[in-house]
Design a protein around this motif. Structure first.
Motif, PDB file in Angstrom:
ATOM      1  N   SER A  38     -10.017   0.925  -2.584  1.00 27.49           N
ATOM      2  CA  SER A  38     -10.912   1.016  -1.419  1.00 27.49           C
ATOM      3  C   SER A  38     -10.772  -0.240  -0.574  1.00 27.49           C
ATOM      4  O   SER A  38     -10.361  -1.301  -1.061  1.00 27.49           O
ATOM      5  N   GLU A  39     -11.157  -0.110   0.704  1.00 31.89           N
ATOM      6  CA  GLU A  39     -11.181  -1.247   1.637  1.00 31.89           C
ATOM      7  C   GLU A  39     -12.578  -1.869   1.651  1.00 31.89           C
ATOM      8  O   GLU A  39     -13.577  -1.184   1.415  1.00 31.89           O
ATOM      9  N   GLY A  40     -12.625  -3.172   1.937  1.00 31.63           N
ATOM     10  CA  GLY A  40     -13.909  -3.848   2.134  1.00 31.63           C
ATOM     11  C   GLY A  40     -14.830  -3.801   0.930  1.00 31.63           C
ATOM     12  O   GLY A  40     -16.045  -3.646   1.066  1.00 31.63           O
TER      13      GLY A  40
ATOM     14  N   LYS B 101      -7.995  -2.761  -2.519  1.00 31.18           N
ATOM     15  CA  LYS B 101      -7.130  -2.817  -1.343  1.00 31.18           C
ATOM     16  C   LYS B 101      -7.511  -4.028  -0.491  1.00 31.18           C
ATOM     17  O   LYS B 101      -6.658  -4.772  -0.012  1.00 31.18           O
ATOM     18  N   SER B 102      -8.815  -4.233  -0.313  1.00 34.13           N
ATOM     19  CA  SER B 102      -9.313  -5.427   0.393  1.00 34.13           C
ATOM     20  C   SER B 102     -10.773  -5.643   0.017  1.00 34.13           C
ATOM     21  O   SER B 102     -11.419  -4.740  -0.528  1.00 34.13           O
TER      22      SER B 102
ATOM     23  N   GLU C  24       0.831  -1.206   0.000  1.00 25.82           N
ATOM     24  CA  GLU C  24       0.000   0.000   0.000  1.00 25.82           C
ATOM     25  C   GLU C  24       0.866   1.257   0.000  1.00 25.82           C
ATOM     26  O   GLU C  24       0.645   2.182  -0.779  1.00 25.82           O
TER      27      GLU C  24
ATOM     28  N   ASP D 199      -6.518  -8.704  -3.858  1.00 22.04           N
ATOM     29  CA  ASP D 199      -6.346  -7.604  -2.913  1.00 22.04           C
ATOM     30  C   ASP D 199      -4.853  -7.304  -2.787  1.00 22.04           C
ATOM     31  O   ASP D 199      -4.024  -7.928  -3.479  1.00 22.04           O
TER      32      ASP D 199
ATOM     33  N   SER E   9     -14.744  -7.322   1.188  1.00 20.54           N
ATOM     34  CA  SER E   9     -15.617  -7.837   2.246  1.00 20.54           C
ATOM     35  C   SER E   9     -15.899  -9.312   2.008  1.00 20.54           C
ATOM     36  O   SER E   9     -16.233 -10.055   2.926  1.00 20.54           O
TER      37      SER E   9
END
Length: 457
Positions: free
Chosen positions: A393-395, A428-429, A174, A446, A431
């Motif tokens: 973005s995350e999740g 980024k990751s 990251e 991811d 859910s």
């Protein structure tokens, strides 16, 4: 910070080691700070190194060379060069294009020396470096130039290899992507970093703070290329950095004079190599009227949007407001560069190498509901087609993204074979992750997946 100048330069160093045993007239081209001089001085540590100052007379330059290397005095540059070759010296001349400002006749002197050495069968070893894309082309590729057709070898020195750079920095992926989005593969910029700081602090401190070392770097890169039309070129580049990537959007800043803007865009592409035109992957680039423009260089893209655009803040020392703008806009900027990062990984077969994709790019166009844009499309010889979306973005909810992607693909005009379509989502990751969607194979990458892939290659 490790010395990263020579990461992934094995091919270039091997060529230079081979050349040292024979006659050569080598030119090394590449953008400012890319490591041209470091590469040549590493390969030829005993060479006579000559820097051509753009604002000094040839007499001053000759005097400095004689003093530095305890040489006799010379009346002209050709005599100096001939003397050094006779002494079996390797000669490095840095910023060779600056002779255009100092004394253009020197190119004729160099030509006569090289031609004379060739005719007599004598050994000559000359390495030329230059940062100006347009001027180096003028010196070596203009048929009217004395040095046209004289070079024996050429190196176009590009960015450091992504995965080699990542492995040597020993930071999270990251953080690496945040740095790469600004500094790409330019070794000099990484050597300025303090790896005790997070990436965003390094970027702000090096480019946007009151004492930033790189605040005028963009101006310095452009100054060697642009003359009296610099304001126009700068306006075009600023527009592209702000997201005005289509011709009509850029032309709106020039009273909608599209023909005039096309002229400047063509020069930025062909003469200066600062901009590239992108067409949808399904379109023929030579015939398509659909196109977007992108600044080639990550640093320039960042500098125009975050520094040049906000000069009023900087001149008034309103750095708190500049930091606020940076914090608010950087994530959006990263989203665009994340897409570029992923395309580079696929092209260089760091990921999805088993598919051996030959054509990779962006896809957009019109559809029943208006228009669509797909971040990545790729095709291989087996007619397997990849459609991909990139989300910084995350999740991320992958099912939601796939439903949207599936709808977009309906607008793509090509011979559809569902069993050969592949969907990929980069984030980024997530859910959740899935590996199949309506009969298509799905890949979810991811940052952990990407990091493992880079460390393996």
């Amino acid at each position: 910070m490790p010395n990263i100048h020579f990461i992934g330069r094995e091919e270039e160093i091997a060529l230079l080691n081979k050349l040292s045993r024979e006659s050569f007239f080598l030119i090394v081209k590449g953008r400012r700070r890319i490591g041209k001089t470091s590469l040549l001085r590493k390969a030829f540590p005993d060479a006579i190194y000559i820097f051509i100052w753009p604002d000094k007379s040839i007499d001053w330059i000759l005097e400095q060379i004689s003093l530095e290397y305890s040489l006799p005095k010379f009346k002209n540059f050709g005599s100096l060069l001939e003397y050094l070759f006779e002494k079996n010296k390797i000669v490095i001349i840095d910023e060779f294009q600056n002779f255009l400002n100092v004394d253009k006749s020197i190119y004729g002197e160099v030509q006569k020396v090289i031609d004379g050495m060739k005719q007599s069968g004598s050994i000559f070893k000359l390495a030329i470096a230059g940062s100006s894309y347009s001027l180096m082309n003028k010196v070596f590729y203009d048929s009217a130039s004395p040095l046209y057709g004289r070079k024996t070898h050429e190196i176009n020195l590009g960015n450091l290899d992504v995965n080699s750079l990542f492995k040597n920095l020993n930071i999270s992926l990251e953080e690496f992507i945040e740095m790469w989005a600004v500094f790409e593969g330019v070794p000099y910029y990484y050597e300025l970093m303090d790896l005790e700081k997070i990436a965003k602090e390094n970027i702000f401190d090096l480019v946007l703070s009151s004492n930033s070392q790189l605040k005028e770097e963009g101006k310095a890169i452009l100054s060697v290329e642009f003359g009296k039309d610099s304001r126009t070129y700068n306006t075009v580049l600023t527009a592209i950095s702000e997201g005005k990537t289509k011709l009509n959007e850029i032309a709106s800043l020039f009273d909608n004079k599209k023909n005039e803007v096309v002229k400047y865009l063509d020069m930025l592409r062909k003469d200066f190599n600062l901009v590239r035109k992108i067409t949808p992957l399904t379109e023929n680039p030579q015939k398509s009227r659909i196109g977007k423009y992108e600044i080639n260089d990550n640093f320039l893209s960042f500098w125009f949007y975050f520094y040049d655009k906000n000069r009023s803040y900087i001149e008034q020392e309103r750095f708190d407001e500049l930091r606020k703008f940076f914090n608010e806009q950087f994530n959006s900027y990263l989203g665009r560069k994340f897409e570029k990062f992923i395309i580079e990984l696929i092209k260089n077969k760091k990921i999805l190498s088993e598919f051996n994709f030959k054509s990779i790019g962006n896809q957009w166009g019109k559809c029943e509901k208006g228009t669509y844009e797909i971040d990545i499309m790729a095709i291989n010889a087996k007619e397997e087609v990849l459609f991909g979306e990139c989300k910084w973005s995350e999740g991320v909810n992958v099912l939601k993204i796939l439903n949207e992607l599936n709808e977009k693909t309906q607008g793509v005009d090509y011979e559809r074979k569902l069993e050969k379509e592949i969907f990929v989502v980069f984030a980024k990751s997530f859910s959740n992750k899935i590996n199949e969607f309506e009969g298509r194979k799905v890949y979810c990458f991811d940052l952990k997946d990407l990091g493992r892939a880079l460390k393996k290659t």
